[in-house]
Design a protein around this motif. Structure first.
Motif, PDB file in Angstrom:
ATOM      1  N   THR A   1       0.884  -1.167   0.000  1.00 26.66           N
ATOM      2  CA  THR A   1       0.000   0.000   0.000  1.00 26.66           C
ATOM      3  C   THR A   1       0.920   1.215   0.000  1.00 26.66           C
ATOM      4  N   PHE A   2       0.779   2.071  -1.013  1.00 28.25           N
ATOM      5  CA  PHE A   2       1.651   3.239  -1.140  1.00 28.25           C
ATOM      6  C   PHE A   2       0.932   4.481  -0.612  1.00 28.25           C
ATOM      7  N   VAL A   3       1.612   5.213   0.250  1.00 34.50           N
ATOM      8  CA  VAL A   3       1.050   6.454   0.785  1.00 34.50           C
ATOM      9  C   VAL A   3       1.585   7.625  -0.053  1.00 34.50           C
TER      10      VAL A   3
ATOM     11  N   PRO B   1      -0.893  -9.004   6.069  1.00 33.29           N
ATOM     12  CA  PRO B   1      -1.337  -7.724   5.517  1.00 33.29           C
ATOM     13  C   PRO B   1      -0.333  -7.203   4.482  1.00 33.29           C
ATOM     14  N   SER B   2      -0.726  -6.175   3.758  1.00 34.10           N
ATOM     15  CA  SER B   2       0.201  -5.541   2.810  1.00 34.10           C
ATOM     16  C   SER B   2       1.266  -4.761   3.596  1.00 34.10           C
ATOM     17  N   THR B   3       2.381  -4.535   2.944  1.00 30.71           N
ATOM     18  CA  THR B   3       3.420  -3.658   3.490  1.00 30.71           C
ATOM     19  C   THR B   3       3.052  -2.223   3.120  1.00 30.71           C
ATOM     20  N   VAL B   4       2.998  -1.348   4.118  1.00 30.15           N
ATOM     21  CA  VAL B   4       2.628   0.052   3.854  1.00 30.15           C
ATOM     22  C   VAL B   4       3.901   0.879   3.696  1.00 30.15           C
TER      23      VAL B   4
ATOM     24  N   ARG C   1       4.544  -0.035   7.788  1.00 27.58           N
ATOM     25  CA  ARG C   1       4.151  -1.329   8.332  1.00 27.58           C
ATOM     26  C   ARG C   1       4.759  -2.410   7.465  1.00 27.58           C
ATOM     27  N   GLN C   2       5.496  -3.314   8.082  1.00 31.02           N
ATOM     28  CA  GLN C   2       6.065  -4.427   7.315  1.00 31.02           C
ATOM     29  C   GLN C   2       5.029  -5.531   7.237  1.00 31.02           C
ATOM     30  N   GLY C   3       4.722  -5.969   6.035  1.00 34.37           N
ATOM     31  CA  GLY C   3       3.763  -7.049   5.833  1.00 34.37           C
ATOM     32  C   GLY C   3       4.323  -8.018   4.823  1.00 34.37           C
ATOM     33  N   LYS C   4       3.447  -8.474   3.940  1.00 32.82           N
ATOM     34  CA  LYS C   4       3.826  -9.510   2.975  1.00 32.82           C
ATOM     35  C   LYS C   4       4.832  -9.004   1.930  1.00 32.82           C
ATOM     36  N   GLY C   5       4.656  -7.743   1.494  1.00 29.87           N
ATOM     37  CA  GLY C   5       5.534  -7.214   0.444  1.00 29.87           C
ATOM     38  C   GLY C   5       6.952  -6.979   0.948  1.00 29.87           C
ATOM     39  N   GLN C   6       7.924  -7.462   0.203  1.00 27.07           N
ATOM     40  CA  GLN C   6       9.326  -7.294   0.596  1.00 27.07           C
ATOM     41  C   GLN C   6      10.021  -6.261  -0.288  1.00 27.07           C
TER      42      GLN C   6
END
Length: 203
Positions: A100-102, A181-184, A196-201
């Motif tokens: 998720t990109f802010v 969750p997604s990585t924010v 937030r560290q999530g699934k995306g690396q």
């Protein structure tokens, strides 16, 4: 209101008739549950004020916490977020993906979807189904994870029906999803900051 029907859907090759049915629900202000590349999502049409209000109510979420929304591809993101060359290159290397990109919000973003800082969270998910839904709708889908009253992710369509079916019009069943969750990632000011560290690396 009766509980939402469940339709089994192929997440890799979504059946057009199921996509169309979901889009009819979304475009009339309805709510759906659907599998993504992270958790099951609850979704509504970004263009539906009624849908957004209902989604907050169903989720029991504070209105001050904006939800993210997903776009079918990067070319749509620039309509809703200010995308610098740096942000574009970064997103191009990471989409579609579990991020998720802010970004700074554009004027097209409804007030309810922005933070106080006028920022917005946008996804281009690694999910054929989720992207097909947004593409067929022609507008982004506001998305939030499907969780129970305690905030635990619901990993199965039948559990979603039991917990949230009263507030949904349709549940797309993509099987059990044991996900993260997604990585924010904030791209504000051309700086990469993992919120937030999530699934995306990130490499």
């Amino acid at each position: 209101m009766a509980s939402a029907p469940i339709i089994e859907v192929n997440t890799e090759h979504p059946q057009p008739r199921h996509v169309q049915r979901a889009v009819e629900v979304l475009s009339s202000g309805g709510l759906i549950a659907y599998p993504t590349d992270t958790y099951y999502g609850l979704g509504c049409d970004l263009g539906s004020k009624k849908g957004i209000e209902r989604l907050y109510q169903l989720k029991g979420r504070d209105k001050k916490k904006p939800m993210a929304f997903l776009c079918p591809d990067l070319s749509d993101v620039a309509k809703y977020g200010h995308v610098s060359n740096f942000a574009y290159r970064t997103m191009k290397s990471l989409t579609p993906g579990a991020f998720t990109f802010v970004l700074e919000a554009t004027r097209l973003v409804p007030e309810a979807m922005m933070s106080k800082q006028k920022q917005v969270g946008i996804r281009v998910p690694d999910s054929e189904l989720a992207r097909a839904l947004a593409a067929a709708l022609g507008r982004p889908i506001v998305t939030t994870s499907a969780t129970d009253a305690e905030g635990e992710p619901l990993i199965d369509a039948k559990d979603i029906k039991d917990a949230l079916g009263h507030g949904l019009e349709l549940i797309l069943d993509g099987g059990v999803r044991l996900m993260e969750p997604s990585t924010v990632v904030s791209l504000i000011g051309d700086q990469i900051e993992v919120l937030r560290q999530g699934k995306g690396q990130l490499d």
